[in-house]
Scaffold this active site. Sequence first.
Site, PDB file in Angstrom:
ATOM      1  CG  HIS A 263      31.268 -19.782 -16.324  1.00 57.72           C
ATOM      2  ND1 HIS A 263      30.978 -20.477 -15.180  1.00 57.72           N
ATOM      3  CD2 HIS A 263      31.530 -18.511 -15.936  1.00 57.72           C
ATOM      4  CE1 HIS A 263      31.034 -19.650 -14.130  1.00 57.72           C
ATOM      5  NE2 HIS A 263      31.377 -18.445 -14.566  1.00 57.72           N
ATOM      6  CG  ASP A 326      29.263 -15.429 -15.657  1.00 59.67           C
ATOM      7  OD1 ASP A 326      29.306 -15.822 -16.842  1.00 59.67           O
ATOM      8  OD2 ASP A 326      28.994 -16.183 -14.713  1.00 59.67           O
ATOM      9  CD  GLU A 327      31.514 -16.277 -11.357  1.00 56.69           C
ATOM     10  OE1 GLU A 327      31.637 -16.195 -10.132  1.00 56.69           O
ATOM     11  OE2 GLU A 327      30.956 -17.223 -11.931  1.00 56.69           O
ATOM     12  CB  VAL A 328      36.332 -13.329 -17.812  1.00 54.79           C
ATOM     13  CG1 VAL A 328      37.482 -13.653 -18.763  1.00 54.79           C
ATOM     14  CG2 VAL A 328      34.987 -13.626 -18.458  1.00 54.79           C
ATOM     15  CD  GLU A 359      30.827 -10.394 -14.427  1.00 59.71           C
ATOM     16  OE1 GLU A 359      29.617 -10.286 -14.747  1.00 59.71           O
ATOM     17  OE2 GLU A 359      31.258 -11.266 -13.653  1.00 59.71           O
TER      18      GLU A 359
END
Length: 510
Positions: A263, A326-328, A359
Amino acid sequence: MAAGILLVSIAVTGSAGAQSTAAPAAGAMAHSIVPAPASLTMNAGAPFRLDSTSSIVVDNNAEAARTAEMLAALLRSSTGYAIPVLTGSGKAGAIALRVSAAATGEEYQLSVTRDSVRISGTAAGIFRGMQTLRQLLPPAIESDMLLGGTWTIPALTIDDRPRFSWRGAMLDVSRHFFTVDEVKQFIDLLALYKLNVLHLHLSDDQGWRIEIKSRPRLAAMGGATQVGGGPGGFYTQADYAEIVRYARERYVTIVPEIDMPAHSNAALVAYPELSCSRRAPALYTGTEVGWSALCHDNEQTYALIDDVVRELAAITPGPYIHIGGDEVEVLTHDEYVRFVERVQDIVARHGKQMIGWEEIAKARLRSTTLVQPWKGDSGVLALKYGAKLIMSPAKRAYLDMKYTNATELGLAWAGLIEVADAYNWDPATFQAGVTERDIVGVEGPIWSETLRNITAVQYLAIPRLPALAEVGWTPQSGRQWESFRLRIAAHAPRWNYLGVNYYRSPQIPW
Ligand code: ACM
């Protein structure tokens, strides 16, 4: 809260609202307070009546005096009464705000008799109690315009304190930028419902929204657009200080988030040499996630993070810096863990506690770090380090999910969330392996991919934000959906006076 009693709206209103209702039947409770207080007793005596002789009295205490001035301003505009704020021992007809040395946290006591109103508690508690008093007055009290009417407050005694110390909302100012004034309008809603944390999601692929003086390109280049195009924007450090000040006066802690290592496209537009992304950095106005990454094995990445955290820590009085996490998709497990542990040390070096999305619990955490579960159960891993959780399960707490399939704004990837879904869950039993003592509280994120202004944010927040506020404040044993839906229905006229947009859920008897 007294058992088994529900409520309609309160007995008397200003002339612009409905007229007085009959005295409530025995066993009924004449109030529509949200969140419901921990303990409330209606008393038999006559109500307190605000009139031209009413005043507010405070001890010689700057915080209580500030809250008193806010209350006076609220009361003056709609009633036209002078409502002086006086220091010292008051007389009959006074609303007394008294700081109590014995009180802790945000607790307060409110007692209303025919002759006086008294709120005592911590300075924060007095502010919370002032919101309760506000909700006990007719909705027309919120009017900016002078209204005739009879302004009474029922005789009662309240003894109140929050279940959880963390009752938050998150506003995504990256996907769409919101002005300082819009953020203040959002803080006003938090204050009305006794929420005490505003988490600002200040960076993402689409926009970097905070001035970093040692790295001016971050905001100047990374803040230049938003989802769908358009000019975007960013907060100068002076703007941010103003948001912090405004929040602080309402006992709301600002938690700044810089999302990393993913992000991060907006940062990479300014510093393309730090990119390990799957795409070359360029301003991005779409809504896909997971593809950008700060390079974890480049020392310059940590120099940048150090500059950002140092400056953010200096302008943030609250104890927390949120680093996203998050969301790596671009880093391996081990690369990610090393990254998080290194950033945790940077945050600690600048005197703050780190927060991250669930995470981060894959890494070795300090016990002071907070973890925010949102999509699964990986946050449980944090408990072995003594780290605590902020519960934001997307299926219940994501305030940007659509209410129904017909809702035009918002997303639906976590499901549809009607008001009852946002209300009917208990953070202490929601996730296996997590108990009440593992949790600091709850937070409702509002992601802004589809939200171009604060009116749109309000539509998704109201009435779910008040529902979440009650989840976080009221003891579980004092919460009933049947009671909440009646009480919140009585808030619609208040929102109308305040100019706040809301969703007219068919679940609520408006
Ligand atoms: C998140 O919703 N990506 C934390």
